[in-house]
Design a protein around this motif. Structure first.
Motif, short mmCIF file in Angstrom:
data_model
loop_
_atom_site.label_atom_id
_atom_site.label_comp_id
_atom_site.label_asym_id
_atom_site.label_seq_id
_atom_site.Cartn_x
_atom_site.Cartn_y
_atom_site.Cartn_z
N TRP A 114 50.02 38.16 30.91
CA TRP A 114 49.15 39.12 30.21
C TRP A 114 47.87 39.35 31.00
O TRP A 114 47.35 38.41 31.61
CB TRP A 114 48.80 38.60 28.81
CG TRP A 114 50.00 38.48 27.92
CD1 TRP A 114 50.56 37.32 27.46
CD2 TRP A 114 50.80 39.54 27.40
NE1 TRP A 114 51.66 37.59 26.68
CE2 TRP A 114 51.82 38.95 26.62
CE3 TRP A 114 50.76 40.93 27.51
CZ2 TRP A 114 52.79 39.71 25.97
CZ3 TRP A 114 51.73 41.68 26.85
CH2 TRP A 114 52.72 41.08 26.09
N ARG A 173 44.17 39.48 31.05
CA ARG A 173 43.20 38.82 30.15
C ARG A 173 41.77 39.09 30.57
O ARG A 173 41.49 39.29 31.75
CB ARG A 173 43.45 37.30 30.13
CG ARG A 173 44.75 36.93 29.46
CD ARG A 173 44.98 35.41 29.51
NE ARG A 173 46.31 35.08 29.03
CZ ARG A 173 46.62 34.90 27.75
NH1 ARG A 173 45.70 34.99 26.83
NH2 ARG A 173 47.87 34.61 27.40
N ASP A 174 40.90 39.03 29.59
CA ASP A 174 39.46 39.11 29.84
C ASP A 174 39.05 37.84 30.58
O ASP A 174 39.32 36.73 30.10
CB ASP A 174 38.76 39.21 28.47
CG ASP A 174 37.29 39.48 28.62
OD1 ASP A 174 36.64 38.81 29.46
OD2 ASP A 174 36.78 40.36 27.89
N GLN A 175 38.41 38.01 31.73
CA GLN A 175 38.03 36.84 32.55
C GLN A 175 37.07 35.93 31.79
O GLN A 175 37.10 34.71 31.95
CB GLN A 175 37.35 37.29 33.85
CG GLN A 175 38.24 38.05 34.81
CD GLN A 175 39.23 37.13 35.53
OE1 GLN A 175 39.06 35.93 35.56
NE2 GLN A 175 40.29 37.72 36.08
N ALA A 176 36.22 36.54 30.95
CA ALA A 176 35.17 35.75 30.29
C ALA A 176 35.72 34.90 29.15
O ALA A 176 35.41 33.71 29.05
CB ALA A 176 34.10 36.70 29.77
N ASN A 177 36.56 35.49 28.29
CA ASN A 177 36.98 34.73 27.10
C ASN A 177 38.49 34.45 27.05
O ASN A 177 38.97 33.85 26.09
CB ASN A 177 36.53 35.45 25.82
CG ASN A 177 37.14 36.85 25.75
OD1 ASN A 177 38.12 37.15 26.42
ND2 ASN A 177 36.55 37.72 24.95
N GLU A 219 49.28 45.93 37.23
CA GLU A 219 49.31 46.28 35.79
C GLU A 219 50.50 47.18 35.49
O GLU A 219 50.75 48.15 36.22
CB GLU A 219 48.03 47.03 35.41
CG GLU A 219 46.89 46.10 35.13
CD GLU A 219 45.61 46.85 34.77
OE1 GLU A 219 45.69 47.90 34.10
OE2 GLU A 219 44.55 46.36 35.19
N GLN A 254 40.88 36.37 26.36
CA GLN A 254 41.66 37.17 25.39
C GLN A 254 42.51 38.22 26.10
O GLN A 254 42.09 38.77 27.13
CB GLN A 254 40.71 37.90 24.43
CG GLN A 254 39.88 37.00 23.54
CD GLN A 254 40.74 36.23 22.55
OE1 GLN A 254 41.54 36.83 21.84
NE2 GLN A 254 40.61 34.92 22.53
N LYS A 255 43.66 38.55 25.50
CA LYS A 255 44.50 39.62 26.07
C LYS A 255 43.74 40.94 25.96
O LYS A 255 43.11 41.21 24.94
CB LYS A 255 45.79 39.76 25.27
CG LYS A 255 46.76 38.61 25.42
CD LYS A 255 47.99 38.88 24.56
CE LYS A 255 48.79 37.62 24.38
NZ LYS A 255 49.85 37.77 23.36
N ILE A 256 43.87 41.77 27.00
CA ILE A 256 43.22 43.08 26.98
C ILE A 256 44.22 44.12 26.46
O ILE A 256 45.37 44.16 26.92
CB ILE A 256 42.72 43.46 28.39
CG1 ILE A 256 41.66 42.44 28.83
CG2 ILE A 256 42.20 44.88 28.45
CD1 ILE A 256 41.12 42.65 30.22
N GLN A 297 48.36 30.67 30.64
CA GLN A 297 47.76 30.99 31.94
C GLN A 297 48.32 30.10 33.05
O GLN A 297 47.65 29.83 34.05
CB GLN A 297 46.24 30.90 31.84
CG GLN A 297 45.69 32.16 31.16
CD GLN A 297 44.42 31.92 30.38
OE1 GLN A 297 44.40 31.14 29.43
NE2 GLN A 297 43.36 32.56 30.79
N GLU A 332 43.62 51.11 25.56
CA GLU A 332 42.81 51.85 24.58
C GLU A 332 43.64 52.81 23.73
O GLU A 332 43.36 53.01 22.56
CB GLU A 332 41.73 52.66 25.32
CG GLU A 332 40.57 51.78 25.73
CD GLU A 332 39.47 52.56 26.43
OE1 GLU A 332 39.52 53.80 26.43
OE2 GLU A 332 38.58 51.89 26.99
#
Ligand code: RP5
Length: 287
Positions: free
Chosen positions: A127, A129-133, A261, A135-137, A241, A140
């Protein structure tokens, strides 16, 4: 997914055969199927000289060399799998016929085998993922999570593709898929023994959880009326991960490797986009 039993090939009906200046006879889409009458159909014949003397390549068909089509052939201790995943194919005047239809070229082109040439592809996904938290991105528009897959850029032709390659004589396609992934996406041919063993273990563990998502015809520009590529495609998905620390490095037939992607607008080698679509559907990912 769309299967090649219902879809007409297109990449193997281009004007010029790849890596040559050999022209194909142009086959209109409504004349592809062998069942459509075309009494004057007489395309040129082309078999690359690069096949001469290769141990993995067949010989020209003759009284001395007549393969046993639609069977797994065992001759002189060598296993040659001439079975198609598409079912029994026709043989006309001693020559196997492409199961999807006419391509505008007789002979084998650059393919070693008369009839099916078996390949294997390894689709590793994770998936985005947001590097910071972590979470799956989500996309939009579709609000679905975005998948990434390991893609390679082929040395021949520059196109991006799924890591994969031809199955060796007697080799299991699942072994070939792992071997090709290791060679093309992890440069396994240039690793020290210990490093190689560690990486092989990791890849095998991931592979053991894999799922075969397709087995059949590939719309590859190298296909001819008498020789074509069929693949076994395996998807291994890292839900968490666990593959993020893998060191990707292009090797063998690949000149670049990257996490790509997954979207429907990707432009990929052969009919690899159909395999990627099947993977996106499997994981209910953005497409
Ligand atoms: C494609 O060609 C298959 O799906 C596989 O990825 C590939 C095998 O050919 P090489 O990479 O050995 O040229 O049709």
């Amino acid at each position: 997914m769309t299967t090649w039993s219902t879809k007409i090939h297109s990449k193997c009906r281009g004007e010029i055969y790849p890596r040559s200046d050999q022209k194909r006879l142009i086959v209109p889409i409504d004349k592809v199927k062998w069942s459509v009458s075309w009494p004057d159909y007489n395309p040129p014949t082309y078999t690359s000289k690069s096949l001469n003397g290769q141990p993995w390549a067949d010989l020209e068909i003759s009284e001395q060399f007549s393969p046993t089509f639609n069977e797994v052939e065992r001759k002189e201790y060598v296993v040659r799998n001439r079975v198609s995943y598409m079912g029994d194919y026709q043989v006309a005047n001693g020559y196997p016929l492409n199961p999807v239809g006419r391509t505008g070229l007789k002979g084998r082109g650059v393919l070693g085998r008369w009839g099916p040439n078996h390949a294997a592809d390894f689709i590793l996904t994770r998936w985005l993922r947001d590097q910071a938290n972590g979470q799956k991105i989500l996309n939009e528009d579709t609000k679905k999570p975005i998948l990434q897959f390991v893609g390679i850029q082929r040395r021949k032709g520059d196109e991006w593709a799924i890591p994969g390659g031809m199955v060796d004589a007697g080799e299991d396609p699942t072994h070939a898929a792992q071997r090709e992934f290791l060679e093309e996406a992890m440069d396994s041919e240039n690793l020290e023994q210990k490093e190689l063993e560690d990486i092989m273990k990791l890849v095998k563990e991931m592979f053991d959880q894999g799922l075969m998502i397709y087995q059949g015809y590939v719309d590859d520009s190298r296909n001819t009326d008498n020789a074509w590529i069929e693949t076994t495609a395996i998807n291994c998905h890292a839900e968490f991960q666990e593959v993020d620390h893998w060191h990707l490095k292009a090797g063998s037939d690949a000149k670049n490797v990257a996490w790509i992607e997954i979207t429907s607008s990707l432009n990929l080698f052969a009919s690899h986009i159909d395999l990627i679509e099947a993977v996106a559907n499997r994981h209910q990912a953005h497409w």
